[in-house]
Motif scaffolding. Structure first.
Motif, PDB file in Angstrom:
ATOM      1  N   TRP A   1       0.839  -1.188   0.000  1.00  0.00           N
ATOM      2  CA  TRP A   1       0.000   0.000   0.000  1.00  0.00           C
ATOM      3  C   TRP A   1       0.880   1.245   0.000  1.00  0.00           C
ATOM      4  O   TRP A   1       1.986   1.231   0.540  1.00  0.00           O
ATOM      5  CB  TRP A   1      -0.916   0.011   1.226  1.00  0.00           C
TER       6      TRP A   1
ATOM      7  N   VAL B   1      -3.050   0.868  -3.928  1.00  0.00           N
ATOM      8  CA  VAL B   1      -2.372  -0.424  -3.952  1.00  0.00           C
ATOM      9  C   VAL B   1      -1.287  -0.334  -5.016  1.00  0.00           C
ATOM     10  O   VAL B   1      -1.556   0.050  -6.164  1.00  0.00           O
ATOM     11  CB  VAL B   1      -3.344  -1.574  -4.269  1.00  0.00           C
TER      12      VAL B   1
ATOM     13  N   ASP C   1      -8.459  -5.604  -1.631  1.00  0.00           N
ATOM     14  CA  ASP C   1      -7.782  -4.404  -2.123  1.00  0.00           C
ATOM     15  C   ASP C   1      -8.693  -3.178  -2.067  1.00  0.00           C
ATOM     16  O   ASP C   1      -8.445  -2.174  -2.725  1.00  0.00           O
ATOM     17  CB  ASP C   1      -7.259  -4.619  -3.542  1.00  0.00           C
TER      18      ASP C   1
END
Length: 366
Positions: A227, A241, A323
């Motif tokens: 991240w 991401v 995600d």
């Protein structure tokens, strides 16, 4: 409505307090956890400092002579940035760090390595410079991460305060320009094998582009996602991401507003842009350091992102599912926070962005 419900569901977890470990740090930027329990802290307007668990500070000698850490004002981003330990630090004593390196024609982001012996740096070596240098003193980036496969990641900002300072093809969109990028190297500073191909003229080591001013990098435990936090302009702060060959859009695509209202950037032909996992449209957070929490003190936070914010002085928990980020919870407010790190024992530590900076330990309120 579904988004609103998700945000509400993310609220009301543990209440927290802080305990001061050390004071008198010169706008601390990052920290690494040394064997034996000491902290290695980088000071944006100072140098490296070894801090004991009792708060005793031991300055590290041998810092590079070209470090530009005399900051003119609060908007000056120059200084010493991130510091990480080599995975084999116990045996080789090697560290990696980033800083604003000055020269006759301005400054640039530099990635360097050295060995830490008896509170002194030895065997200094420069691994990467994000040339050209610039007289502008903003958006250096300087974030570092070593992943579970021993790859070394580096964030480099685009170095412009105003968007209109860009050439027709903005520097962060140009694969041949070193600015506004994410890089992936070996621990020797060479481009990592398996890096994406951005073309014959691309900067060696290039991993992703379209970056304005990214600083924080954090990997999920067990080799999971990486991240990244990024500062926007006039709102538009992001959490992303990190993906190979991703183009995060700056300055062609942004959820914030330009400083130059009439600015119209040229797009990179064939570009496909990666949308942020989270962005703040209602306020400026100035997201800096972040960590994927995996400790035992706050089991309800496991797998979530804990993020330090400079603008509103906030510590935030971002509720992560895969995600996606489902919502946010404020944990602390009121003091500019530069970084948050998780120690090997799972404890969370914070750094405040102050002239009299503090190293804090996060505690669960009874």
């Amino acid at each position: 409505m579904l988004f609103e419900l998700a945000v509400i569901a993310a609220m009301a977890t543990a209440q927290v307090d802080t305990t001061t470990v050390a004071t008198g740090l010169r706008r601390p930027w990052s920290m690494a956890f040394l064997p034996g329990g000491d902290f290695l802290v980088s000071e944006k307007e100072g140098g490296l400092v070894r801090v004991s668990p009792e708060g005793t500070k031991h300055p590290v000698a041998g810092m590079p002579a070209d470090i530009d850490n005399v900051v003119a004002n609060r908007g000056d981003n120059s200084g010493l940035f991130d510091v990480v330990l080599h995975p084999d630090f116990t045996s080789n004593r090697r560290i990696y760090f980033t800083y604003a390196a000055r020269g006759a024609d301005g400054s640039t982001t530099r990635l360097a390595t050295a060995r830490l012996l008896d509170d002194r740096l030895v065997e200094f070596r420069s691994l990467f410079e994000a040339t050209p240098r610039s007289a502008e003193r903003v958006h250096y980036g300087g974030g570092l991460l070593i992943d579970d496969r021993r790859h070394l990641y580096l964030t480099v900002g685009e170095r412009h305060f105003r968007e209109g300072s860009n050439p027709p093809l903005p520097v962060s969109q140009d694969p041949a320009d070193r600015r506004g990028k994410i890089y992936r190297f070996t621990l020797d500073g060479e481009p990592a094998s398996g890096n994406p191909d951005f073309g014959a003229n691309a900067v060696p080591g290039l991993y992703a582009l379209g970056i304005r001013a990214a600083q924080g990098l954090a990997q999920e435990p067990g080799g999971g996602r990486i991240w990244m936090s990024e500062h926007g302009t006039h709102r538009g702060d992001e959490v992303n991401v990190l993906r190979p060959r991703a183009n995060y859009g700056w300055p062609v695509h942004t959820s914030g507003r330009y400083r130059d209202a009439g600015y119209r950037p040229q797009a990179l032909p064939g570009a496909i842009y990666t949308a942020p996992a989270w962005t703040w449209m209602d306020r400026t957070v100035a997201p800096a350091g972040l960590v994927v929490y995996s400790g035992s003190q706050f089991p309800e936070w496991r797998g979530d992102l804990i993020l330090a914010g400079l603008s509103t002085g906030s510590l935030l928990r971002l509720d992560v599912e895969g995600d996606r980020i489902l919502g946010e919870e404020p944990l602390l407010t009121g003091t500019r926070l530069r970084n948050v790190k998780q120690a090997p024992d799972g404890t969370l530590y914070l750094l405040t962005d102050e002239d009299d900076g503090r190293l804090l330990r996060l505690e669960r309120r009874p």
